[in-house]
Design a protein around this motif. Structure first.
Motif: not given
Length: 321
Positions: A27-36
């Motif tokens: 139920d958690r989301v890792l934002e991908l822009d921070a890991h570009a």
């Protein structure tokens, strides 16, 4: 969120007015822009960017870690914005038989129609190809968005489907290689206005899928893109749709006439398929025509496919002009 196959899925989310691609774990989301940088991409990242370089990116996604956001704090958007949507019709044996029975003439018995339709499908399997048509990307909606029922008809119907999401470009691929071009799977509800399927003014033309299937919101999509590598057998998934809690569709993808690989291969024969494109594989038995119950204002459809998540769509009557 319902259980996903494997350890992760991809989605597209909104926080306020900002949209972003995210990696879903539980139920958690890792934002991908921070890991570009770690992904070798340039922010902002879309899921289509990831699909375009899928074989390289997937193991990097699986290794990512960092701060996450609670899924309940985000709005779930359509997980991908495809350039093209190829749809397969009449691809579940039981569904085709039920439709033929529903549309039979007054002088045709149900037994005769069932037998004739079964024989027709056996001939298709032996000598035919999947029946494909084109959908409009403008019909896509999120997996939890309201569906506005157009006021020009009261015969809107549901058709929950498994969709293959293209990764590596595919053009004139054969069935044996077709699944190599599928990066992920997702859920689509292919809404259909039944009284617009056939043109009464031009019966010789046949079906009119443009008018019957492409109104705004007629393709609720998602919630997730689940990597094909995490789906051991796309031909052994349960497709289930409930209407206001009552089960309407409940069938295995085993009932497909042409399997996922055959449908993807057929779609690639005429037009090149690009990363993010959707290939819909048809809907099983149990639509509204079969039950004699079509969509109404206030109805809630809940659709799920094994391990691909759940979509919940409320129907709303179109406001009078």
């Amino acid at each position: 969120m319902s259980e996903i196959l494997g350890s992760l899925a991809l989605g597209t989310f909104a926080s306020g007015s900002r949209a972003f691609a995210g990696l879903v774990r539980g139920d958690r989301v890792l934002e991908l822009d921070a890991h570009a940088a770690a992904l070798g991409l340039t922010a902002p990242i879309t899921t289509r960017d990831l699909l375009a370089d899928w074989d390289r990116v997937l193991p990097l996604l699986e290794a990512l870690d960092g701060p996450t956001i609670g899924l309940s704090d985000l709005r779930v958007l359509p997980p991908v914005r495809p350039r093209q949507i190829l749809q397969s019709g009449a691809n579940y044996r039981t569904h085709v038989i039920d439709l033929a029975v529903a549309h039979r003439g007054p002088d045709d018995s149900e037994e005769q129609v069932r037998a004739a339709t079964a024989a027709m499908m056996d001939a298709r399997i032996a000598n035919g190809t999947p029946y494909l048509f084109i959908g409009l990307p403008s019909a896509i909606a999120g997996p939890h968005d309201d569906l506005v029922l157009p006021g020009y008809s009261d015969r809107h119907d549901w058709e929950l489907e498994l969709a293959a999401v293209i990764g590596a470009p595919a053009y004139r691929v054969d069935r044996d290689r077709a699944l190599r071009h599928v990066a992920a799977y997702t859920i689509v509800n292919d809404i259909t206005t039944r009284d617009l399927v056939f043109r009464r003014d031009m019966p010789e033309i046949g079906t009119d899928w443009y008018r019957s299937k492409n109104a705004p919101g007629f393709l609720p999509l998602g919630p997730w893109l689940v990597p094909a590598a995490h789906v051991p057998d796309p031909m052994n998934l349960r497709v289930t749709l409930t209407l206001n809690g009552d089960v309407m569709q409940d069938e295995s993808t085993k009932d497909m006439i042409f399997d996922v690989a055959a449908v993807v291969a057929a779609a690639s024969q005429i037009t090149p398929l690009h990363p993010g494109d959707l290939v819909l594989t048809g809907s099983p038995a149990g639509n509204g025509m079969h039950h004699g119950r079509l969509l109404r204002d206030g109805d809630v459809m809940t659709g799920a496919i094994t391990g691909l998540g759940t979509q919940r769509v409320r129907c709303v009557a179109e406001s009078a002009a």
